[in-house]
Scaffold this motif. Structure first.
Motif, mmCIF file in Angstrom:
data_model
loop_
_atom_site.group_PDB
_atom_site.id
_atom_site.type_symbol
_atom_site.label_atom_id
_atom_site.label_comp_id
_atom_site.label_asym_id
_atom_site.label_seq_id
_atom_site.Cartn_x
_atom_site.Cartn_y
_atom_site.Cartn_z
ATOM 1 N N UNK A 26 -142.473 76.816 -34.906
ATOM 2 C CA UNK A 26 -141.017 77.242 -35.748
ATOM 3 C C UNK A 26 -141.123 77.363 -37.196
ATOM 4 N N UNK A 27 -140.891 78.251 -37.878
ATOM 5 C CA UNK A 27 -141.100 78.312 -39.360
ATOM 6 C C UNK A 27 -142.117 79.417 -39.747
ATOM 7 N N UNK A 28 -142.359 80.218 -38.877
ATOM 8 C CA UNK A 28 -143.142 81.567 -39.344
ATOM 9 C C UNK A 28 -142.509 82.433 -39.934
ATOM 10 N N UNK A 29 -143.231 83.425 -40.999
ATOM 11 C CA UNK A 29 -142.319 84.040 -41.991
ATOM 12 C C UNK A 29 -141.287 84.979 -41.026
ATOM 13 N N UNK A 30 -141.535 85.472 -39.946
ATOM 14 C CA UNK A 30 -140.792 86.543 -39.460
ATOM 15 C C UNK A 30 -139.766 85.756 -38.350
ATOM 16 N N UNK A 31 -139.726 84.543 -38.554
ATOM 17 C CA UNK A 31 -138.652 83.716 -37.617
ATOM 18 C C UNK A 31 -137.125 84.030 -38.189
ATOM 19 N N UNK A 32 -136.435 84.001 -37.299
ATOM 20 C CA UNK A 32 -134.794 83.769 -37.748
ATOM 21 C C UNK A 32 -134.024 82.723 -37.202
ATOM 22 N N UNK A 33 -132.840 82.884 -37.231
ATOM 23 C CA UNK A 33 -131.984 81.648 -36.731
ATOM 24 C C UNK A 33 -131.778 81.723 -35.170
ATOM 25 N N UNK A 34 -132.196 82.691 -34.613
ATOM 26 C CA UNK A 34 -132.149 82.721 -33.058
ATOM 27 C C UNK A 34 -133.576 82.412 -32.347
ATOM 28 N N UNK A 35 -134.422 82.123 -33.318
ATOM 29 C CA UNK A 35 -135.824 81.833 -32.599
ATOM 30 C C UNK A 35 -135.746 80.522 -31.658
ATOM 31 N N UNK A 36 -134.918 79.587 -32.059
ATOM 32 C CA UNK A 36 -134.927 78.299 -31.269
ATOM 33 C C UNK A 36 -134.224 78.611 -29.896
ATOM 34 N N UNK A 37 -133.077 79.212 -29.797
ATOM 35 C CA UNK A 37 -132.434 79.601 -28.591
ATOM 36 C C UNK A 37 -133.495 80.391 -27.653
ATOM 37 N N UNK A 38 -134.009 81.417 -28.209
ATOM 38 C CA UNK A 38 -134.788 82.371 -27.457
ATOM 39 C C UNK A 38 -136.075 81.716 -26.998
ATOM 40 N N UNK A 39 -136.647 80.861 -27.784
ATOM 41 C CA UNK A 39 -137.975 80.108 -27.125
ATOM 42 C C UNK A 39 -137.416 79.074 -26.236
ATOM 43 N N UNK A 40 -136.523 78.378 -26.232
ATOM 44 C CA UNK A 40 -136.033 77.363 -25.210
ATOM 45 C C UNK A 40 -135.674 78.272 -23.863
ATOM 46 N N UNK A 41 -134.862 79.250 -24.100
ATOM 47 C CA UNK A 41 -134.227 79.908 -22.907
ATOM 48 C C UNK A 41 -135.559 80.646 -22.158
ATOM 49 N N UNK A 42 -136.490 81.018 -22.894
ATOM 50 C CA UNK A 42 -137.709 81.546 -22.084
ATOM 51 C C UNK A 42 -138.400 80.506 -21.445
ATOM 52 N N UNK A 43 -138.558 79.467 -22.141
ATOM 53 C CA UNK A 43 -139.337 78.253 -21.364
ATOM 54 C C UNK A 43 -138.728 77.709 -20.271
ATOM 55 N N UNK A 44 -137.343 77.577 -20.177
ATOM 56 C CA UNK A 44 -136.588 77.343 -19.047
ATOM 57 C C UNK A 44 -136.413 78.513 -18.024
ATOM 58 N N UNK A 45 -136.460 79.594 -18.546
ATOM 59 C CA UNK A 45 -136.508 80.750 -17.513
ATOM 60 C C UNK A 45 -137.643 80.905 -16.722
ATOM 61 N N UNK A 46 -138.803 80.397 -17.429
ATOM 62 C CA UNK A 46 -140.136 80.780 -16.740
ATOM 63 C C UNK A 46 -140.902 79.464 -16.298
ATOM 64 N N UNK A 47 -139.795 78.447 -16.391
ATOM 65 C CA UNK A 47 -140.592 77.132 -15.591
ATOM 66 C C UNK A 47 -141.467 76.530 -16.299
ATOM 67 N N UNK A 48 -141.693 76.641 -17.566
ATOM 68 C CA UNK A 48 -142.582 75.824 -18.467
ATOM 69 C C UNK A 48 -142.355 74.259 -18.090
ATOM 70 N N UNK A 49 -143.328 73.550 -17.663
ATOM 71 C CA UNK A 49 -143.174 72.227 -17.250
ATOM 72 C C UNK A 49 -142.674 71.285 -18.509
#
Length: 342
Positions: free
Chosen positions: A173-196
């Motif tokens: 997190x914190x790369x120059x093209x990140x925005x305020x939604x990056x945290x939720x997008x990342x978590x939702x993607x990880x859960x949706x795709x069953x990242x252990x």
């Protein structure tokens, strides 16, 4: 002047000097050094400096070291075990039939290319640390993580799951093209795709990296006092997110990803019972029983949990009947819950 480096013909590790009973995974080893890639934020190029920054042992030496290790479990600490496909293919061929289960690190590209990941699974790979880092092509380009560009993250995840390999996903997190939604997008993607499991990072311009050099040239380094550094420290001028938003989002992501509701959601995203139970036990046991782990560390009993880890890793691959696997995993769950109550 560039320096030549090699780990061939190294003397065997003096493992007789290690108190194995003090370690959760005493069979840790390294058969290569560095990585063939050059991400701007990675410590690797700064660590190795001039000269060769990725090299391997000879395969016969690596296999001899593995053969000397007792038990079943191995933990490869290599930055990228699949980084040299020829070396890795010969290593995995030599490991077939050894009855090992092991964990290591790789890249999305190495999972998708050829059949090397299948050879790793046949040799016993059951868990892999995978550097997704960001979903933004702009972030990938600006950080020189070109090996991830245009790669199908979902296809990589599905391929690993089909082989019974659990995933520890790495995200920055914190790369120059990140925005305020990056945290939720990342978590939702990880859960949706069953990242252990997921390892989240706040971008850090470590001294000696190209990221640090560029930020220093741009006047973006805000602190050189590394004595106060921790994983939530922001030491550069951010773009798109304030330092406070970055720290709060980082904390939120960990809390949300490892909430019980999301642990169950991710676990039941698998399409077979064995992987569902293994995911639930691994993810839940790793993050939700900290008093138990503190107890085991404090009283020197950590190594007693190694058979539990071996059982979990062994049951991610479809080798035994479902009824036997379910019984084995259920026994493991009861064991963990019972010991956590001490």
């Amino acid at each position: 002047m560039a320096r030549w480096r090699s780990i061939e013909d190294m003397p065997p590790v003096r493992r007789d000097l290690i108190k194995r009973e003090k370690y959760f995974v005493p069979n840790s080893l390294v058969v290569s050094r560095g990585c063939p890639h050059h991400c701007d934020f990675c410590y690797k190029d700064a660590f190795y400096g001039e000269g060769k920054s990725f090299y391997t042992q000879r395969v016969d030496e690596a296999l001899a070291e593995i053969d000397r290790l007792p038990g079943r479990h191995l933990y490869f600490l290599d930055d990228h075990l699949l980084g040299n496909p020829r070396f890795a293919a010969e290593l995995f061929e030599g490991m077939r039939g050894m009855g090992r289960v092991f964990q290591s690190a790789a890249t999305v590209a190495s999972v998708l290319k050829g059949d090397l990941i299948e050879k790793a699974a046949e040799a016993g790979l059951r868990s892999v640390f995978l550097g997704f880092e960001t979903f933004s092509p702009e972030n990938l380009r600006s950080s020189n993580k070109l090996q991830n560009l245009s790669k199908d993250y979902v296809a990589a995840v599905e391929r690993l799951h089909s082989l019974g390999i659990m995933i520890n996903g790495s995200f920055v997190f914190g790369l120059d093209h990140d925005d305020k939604d990056v945290f939720r997008r990342t978590v939702d993607w990880g859960i949706e795709h069953s990242i252990t499991t997921a390892t989240f990072h706040i971008l850090t311009p470590y001294p000696g990296t190209r990221l640090f050099q560029q930020m220093e040239r741009d006047g973006r380094i805000t602190s050189y006092d590394w004595s106060k550094y921790d994983t939530r420290t922001v030491v550069y001028k951010t773009i798109g997110l304030s330092p406070e938003e970055l720290k709060q989002g980082y904390d939120w992501a960990y809390k949300e990803f490892y909430s019980w509701s999301n642990i169950f959601r991710a676990s039941f995203g698998h399409d077979n019972l064995k992987q569902q139970l293994a995911h639930l036990l691994y993810m839940g046991g790793w993050k939700k029983f900290e008093p138990f782990w503190n107890f085991m560390i404090r009283y020197g009993n950590l190594n007693r949990m190694l058979p539990v880890l071996e059982t979990l890793l062994s049951n991610t691959k479809n080798r035994k009947s479902a009824s036997h696997s379910e019984s084995s995993l259920t026994t493991t769950m009861k064991s963990m819950i019972g010991k956590a109550a001490l």
